[in-house]
Design a protein around this motif. Structure first.
Motif, PDB file in Angstrom:
ATOM      1  N   GLU A  17      -3.350  -4.385  -8.779  1.00  0.00           N
ATOM      2  CA  GLU A  17      -4.393  -5.009  -7.765  1.00  0.00           C
ATOM      3  C   GLU A  17      -4.064  -6.425  -7.892  1.00  0.00           C
ATOM      4  O   GLU A  17      -3.895  -7.124  -6.746  1.00  0.00           O
ATOM      5  CB  GLU A  17      -5.720  -4.705  -8.015  1.00  0.00           C
ATOM      6  N   GLN A  18      -3.951  -6.868  -9.137  1.00  0.00           N
ATOM      7  CA  GLN A  18      -3.897  -8.617  -9.005  1.00  0.00           C
ATOM      8  C   GLN A  18      -2.399  -8.984  -8.449  1.00  0.00           C
ATOM      9  O   GLN A  18      -2.058  -9.912  -7.898  1.00  0.00           O
ATOM     10  CB  GLN A  18      -3.772  -9.058 -10.467  1.00  0.00           C
ATOM     11  N   ILE A  19      -1.292  -8.161  -8.788  1.00  0.00           N
ATOM     12  CA  ILE A  19       0.045  -8.234  -8.218  1.00  0.00           C
ATOM     13  C   ILE A  19       0.094  -7.887  -6.864  1.00  0.00           C
ATOM     14  O   ILE A  19       0.779  -8.808  -6.038  1.00  0.00           O
ATOM     15  CB  ILE A  19       0.770  -7.140  -8.967  1.00  0.00           C
ATOM     16  N   LYS A  20      -0.546  -6.950  -6.092  1.00  0.00           N
ATOM     17  CA  LYS A  20      -0.617  -7.002  -4.901  1.00  0.00           C
ATOM     18  C   LYS A  20      -1.112  -7.972  -4.311  1.00  0.00           C
ATOM     19  O   LYS A  20      -0.931  -8.527  -3.050  1.00  0.00           O
ATOM     20  CB  LYS A  20      -1.359  -5.653  -4.425  1.00  0.00           C
ATOM     21  N   LEU A  68       8.035 -22.001 -27.805  1.00  0.00           N
ATOM     22  CA  LEU A  68       6.620 -22.473 -27.824  1.00  0.00           C
ATOM     23  C   LEU A  68       6.142 -22.649 -26.276  1.00  0.00           C
ATOM     24  O   LEU A  68       4.977 -22.536 -26.012  1.00  0.00           O
ATOM     25  CB  LEU A  68       6.511 -24.111 -28.432  1.00  0.00           C
ATOM     26  N   LEU A  69       7.124 -22.473 -25.391  1.00  0.00           N
ATOM     27  CA  LEU A  69       6.760 -22.750 -23.987  1.00  0.00           C
ATOM     28  C   LEU A  69       7.263 -21.540 -23.239  1.00  0.00           C
ATOM     29  O   LEU A  69       8.343 -20.998 -23.395  1.00  0.00           O
ATOM     30  CB  LEU A  69       7.441 -23.946 -23.466  1.00  0.00           C
ATOM     31  N   ARG A  70       6.312 -20.970 -22.217  1.00  0.00           N
ATOM     32  CA  ARG A  70       6.804 -20.121 -21.416  1.00  0.00           C
ATOM     33  C   ARG A  70       7.558 -20.704 -20.183  1.00  0.00           C
ATOM     34  O   ARG A  70       6.698 -21.416 -19.394  1.00  0.00           O
ATOM     35  CB  ARG A  70       5.638 -19.256 -21.032  1.00  0.00           C
ATOM     36  N   THR A  71       8.808 -20.583 -19.997  1.00  0.00           N
ATOM     37  CA  THR A  71       9.292 -20.948 -18.785  1.00  0.00           C
ATOM     38  C   THR A  71      10.142 -20.059 -17.839  1.00  0.00           C
ATOM     39  O   THR A  71      10.378 -18.725 -18.361  1.00  0.00           O
ATOM     40  CB  THR A  71      10.757 -22.060 -19.100  1.00  0.00           C
ATOM     41  N   LYS A  82       8.869  -4.808 -13.944  1.00  0.00           N
ATOM     42  CA  LYS A  82       9.964  -4.788 -14.845  1.00  0.00           C
ATOM     43  C   LYS A  82       9.710  -5.934 -15.911  1.00  0.00           C
ATOM     44  O   LYS A  82      10.052  -5.598 -17.133  1.00  0.00           O
ATOM     45  CB  LYS A  82      11.345  -5.072 -14.147  1.00  0.00           C
ATOM     46  N   ASN A  83       8.911  -7.029 -15.509  1.00  0.00           N
ATOM     47  CA  ASN A  83       8.691  -8.008 -16.433  1.00  0.00           C
ATOM     48  C   ASN A  83       7.698  -7.622 -17.321  1.00  0.00           C
ATOM     49  O   ASN A  83       6.568  -7.349 -17.310  1.00  0.00           O
ATOM     50  CB  ASN A  83       8.371  -9.253 -15.776  1.00  0.00           C
ATOM     51  N   ASP A  84       8.061  -7.685 -18.850  1.00  0.00           N
ATOM     52  CA  ASP A  84       7.058  -7.122 -19.899  1.00  0.00           C
ATOM     53  C   ASP A  84       5.844  -7.990 -19.751  1.00  0.00           C
ATOM     54  O   ASP A  84       4.651  -7.346 -19.840  1.00  0.00           O
ATOM     55  CB  ASP A  84       7.525  -7.209 -21.153  1.00  0.00           C
ATOM     56  N   ILE A  85       6.122  -9.317 -19.693  1.00  0.00           N
ATOM     57  CA  ILE A  85       4.391 -10.052 -19.793  1.00  0.00           C
ATOM     58  C   ILE A  85       3.682  -9.796 -18.553  1.00  0.00           C
ATOM     59  O   ILE A  85       2.422  -9.691 -18.929  1.00  0.00           O
ATOM     60  CB  ILE A  85       5.080 -11.553 -19.906  1.00  0.00           C
ATOM     61  N   ILE A  86       4.260  -9.841 -17.360  1.00  0.00           N
ATOM     62  CA  ILE A  86       3.652  -9.735 -16.294  1.00  0.00           C
ATOM     63  C   ILE A  86       2.880  -8.124 -16.180  1.00  0.00           C
ATOM     64  O   ILE A  86       1.748  -7.923 -16.036  1.00  0.00           O
ATOM     65  CB  ILE A  86       4.461  -9.575 -14.862  1.00  0.00           C
ATOM     66  N   ARG A  87       3.486  -7.027 -16.902  1.00  0.00           N
ATOM     67  CA  ARG A  87       3.044  -5.716 -16.720  1.00  0.00           C
ATOM     68  C   ARG A  87       1.923  -5.706 -17.730  1.00  0.00           C
ATOM     69  O   ARG A  87       0.876  -5.060 -17.649  1.00  0.00           O
ATOM     70  CB  ARG A  87       4.222  -4.782 -17.376  1.00  0.00           C
ATOM     71  N   GLU A  88       2.149  -6.316 -18.760  1.00  0.00           N
ATOM     72  CA  GLU A  88       0.842  -6.417 -19.923  1.00  0.00           C
ATOM     73  C   GLU A  88      -0.334  -7.261 -19.583  1.00  0.00           C
ATOM     74  O   GLU A  88      -1.675  -6.999 -19.569  1.00  0.00           O
ATOM     75  CB  GLU A  88       1.502  -7.226 -21.172  1.00  0.00           C
ATOM     76  N   LEU A 121       3.191 -14.938 -10.772  1.00  0.00           N
ATOM     77  CA  LEU A 121       2.441 -14.024 -11.703  1.00  0.00           C
ATOM     78  C   LEU A 121       2.640 -14.082 -13.253  1.00  0.00           C
ATOM     79  O   LEU A 121       1.943 -13.817 -13.950  1.00  0.00           O
ATOM     80  CB  LEU A 121       2.932 -12.749 -11.313  1.00  0.00           C
ATOM     81  N   TYR A 122       4.023 -14.780 -13.503  1.00  0.00           N
ATOM     82  CA  TYR A 122       4.418 -14.862 -15.023  1.00  0.00           C
ATOM     83  C   TYR A 122       3.688 -15.859 -15.544  1.00  0.00           C
ATOM     84  O   TYR A 122       3.575 -16.018 -16.726  1.00  0.00           O
ATOM     85  CB  TYR A 122       5.758 -15.240 -14.776  1.00  0.00           C
ATOM     86  N   GLU A 123       3.120 -16.917 -14.585  1.00  0.00           N
ATOM     87  CA  GLU A 123       2.160 -18.029 -15.031  1.00  0.00           C
ATOM     88  C   GLU A 123       2.860 -18.738 -16.189  1.00  0.00           C
ATOM     89  O   GLU A 123       2.421 -18.950 -17.231  1.00  0.00           O
ATOM     90  CB  GLU A 123       0.807 -17.680 -15.616  1.00  0.00           C
TER      91      GLU A 123
END
Length: 508
Positions: free
Chosen positions: A454-457, A416-419, A443-449, A492-494
């Motif tokens: 531009e947001q990453i930079k 249920l939680l993103r950690t 490489k992190n799937d969630i960040i890539r999606e 970035l993973y939030e």
């Protein structure tokens, strides 16, 4: 009968405590007997009982004393106040812990028309308040006690409080003695008195460290502050009151919304377990003793004190006296185990009602390499909070966070939680070392999606990365830049929960 109880208490004080608890409601009315010899014998017996009372029995004996304070006979009220004073002399800490319950009851006697009752109440209150060790309040405690019983002294005492500089942490006993006159000040017809009350509350509440210390008094103060903030004609006083209200609510924290379930067992429920353990014969032989011993155990269980040592103090001596040392000790263990089983089962069934701002509320155990690090430990995390894990090397701080991150803590709601877990010594897999900083993030799937390049930079630039450094390989980064990279990816993973293990390591 009084002489017999006196002899019993003098001869077997440890075993007669339950008898005292059971018979005290019948003893106190004797303080108003027409015969002086009866009154004197009752007072002498009560003094012995209060002096021999153990810390574990204080909560069990207080209800009878509270009833005595409400008696219609002034002699009973006076004698009961004396009992409270003797009890406070003997068990200052345990009585002080109950000050939040004692002060409202004794306050009725502080203003009694009978001087003997008012005097005894002041002395009892003064002894009970010896537990207060706040140096800011100590000099005016006697004035506060007098003011609780004399409305005419309220303004002078409030002026002394306003002149007090509060610098020491405010605890529950201190609040217990202060709230009655603060409440009276807020209810005063004069706007100036309402202003004084609001100013003192604002000053005091800033130093309340434990929300649960404030919880019993919030229902008394909050409605009056709310009403005054809306109704007082003076805009200046309304502002002072609104500020005090905000400070009070901040001091309460989540305590006002804390769900406190009913006790899993009643006294009668424990008596039934006791009867089952000792058998009808022993239970019939001494019903009052067993009932009183069980009531002590119930009070302790309600305070979540059900460990073996508590049962040894509250129940075991009486069972040994009734059944013999070996049989009584075995019965005590059986009684404690049965109660513990019922209470534990009820706790699991009842569960915790999750609030809107809760992230997790779990009970868990943690072991590593055959060593138990945490056992039956509660973790309660709320949104928007920062928590710290404090402990020496090797106690399991990193192990706990790693277990959560690796989904090895069964009770934790990883589904249920993103950690995310940022370790102090960031390590990369072989295929990551030759990656560029940008590739490592992507490489992190969630960040890539969820994030664009531009947001990453932009996030990396905020952490001090330049365009050139973003194109560097991970293996070429120093320890400090590796930590910045790990923190950038974590943000970035939030995540809903970000676990940081010494995140300032290697950082300038």
């Amino acid at each position: 009968a009084l002489k017999g109880l006196t002899a019993l208490c003098k001869g077997e004080p440890a075993l007669s405590e339950a008898v005292a608890i059971a018979t005290l409601p019948a003893q106190l009315p004797c303080l108003a007997d027409r015969a002086d010899s009866v009154k004197e014998a009752t007072l002498a017996l009560c003094k012995i009982e209060m002096k021999m009372c153990s810390p574990t029995a204080v909560k069990a004996i207080l209800p009878a004393l509270f009833d005595g304070l409400l008696d219609s006979n002034w002699q009973v009220k006076e004698g009961t106040c004396k009992c409270l004073g003797w009890l406070a002399d003997t068990q200052q800490g345990s009585v002080g812990a109950c000050l939040v319950d004692i002060i409202p009851k004794v306050s009725e006697c502080l203003g009694d028309t009978k001087k003997q009752v008012a005097s005894a109440a002041r002395k009892a209150c003064g002894k009970a308040c010896l537990v207060i060790d706040n140096p800011d309040i100590l000099p005016i405690v006697p004035d506060v006690i007098k003011t609780i019983g004399d409305v005419g002294k309220t303004e002078a005492t409030m002026d002394k409080l306003l002149a007090t500089t509060f610098v020491t942490q405010i605890d529950q006993p201190t609040l217990a003695i202060m709230v009655p006159i603060l409440s009276r000040s807020l209810a005063d017809r004069r706007a100036l008195m309402k202003r004084k009350g609001a100013l003192v509350i604002d000053n005091m509440c800033k130093l309340v460290a434990e929300p649960m210390d404030m919880a019993p008094f919030a229902p008394v103060l909050e409605p009056k502050l709310t009403r005054n903030a809306d109704e007082i004609a003076s805009e200046e006083i309304r502002e002072f009151t609104a500020k005090a209200l905000a400070t009070l609510r901040l001091a309460m924290g989540d305590a006002a919304d804390t769900f406190i379930p009913e006790p899993a067992m009643t006294v009668q429920g424990m008596v039934d377990v006791m009867t089952e353990v000792v058998g009808d014969k022993a239970a019939t032989a001494a019903p009052l003793i067993l009932h009183s011993a069980t009531m002590v155990h119930f009070k302790l269980a309600s305070d979540k004190r059900i460990e073996d040592g508590v049962c040894d103090m509250a129940v075991k001596p009486y069972l040994e006296a009734l059944m013999g040392a070996e049989e009584g000790a075995a019965a005590s263990v059986a009684f404690n185990e049965k109660c513990d089983e019922i209470i534990s089962a009820a706790a699991k069934e009842q569960g915790y009602v999750m609030q809107d701002d809760d992230l997790c509320h779990i009970d868990f155990s943690l072991a590593y390499g055959g060593k138990v690090l945490l056992q039956n430990t509660r973790m309660h995390l709320k949104k928007g909070r920062r928590y710290g894990l404090i402990g020496g090397n090797g106690v399991g701080k990193t192990t706990l966070m790693r277990a959560i991150d690796n989904n090895q803590l069964e009770e934790f709601p990883n589904d249920l939680l993103r950690t995310i877990f940022v370790e102090s010594h960031s390590s990369q897999e072989e295929d990551e070392e030759e990656m560029t900083v940008m590739d490592f993030i992507l490489k992190n799937d969630i960040i890539r999606e969820e994030k664009t390049v531009e947001q990453i930079k932009e996030a990396l630039f905020r952490m001090g990365f330049t365009e050139d450094r973003i194109n560097q390989t991970v293996v070429s980064l120093s320890g400090g830049w590796l930590m910045k990279l790990a923190l950038s990816r974590a943000m970035l993973y939030e995540p809903q929960i970000m676990m940081l293990d010494e995140p300032t390591n290697h950082m300038d």
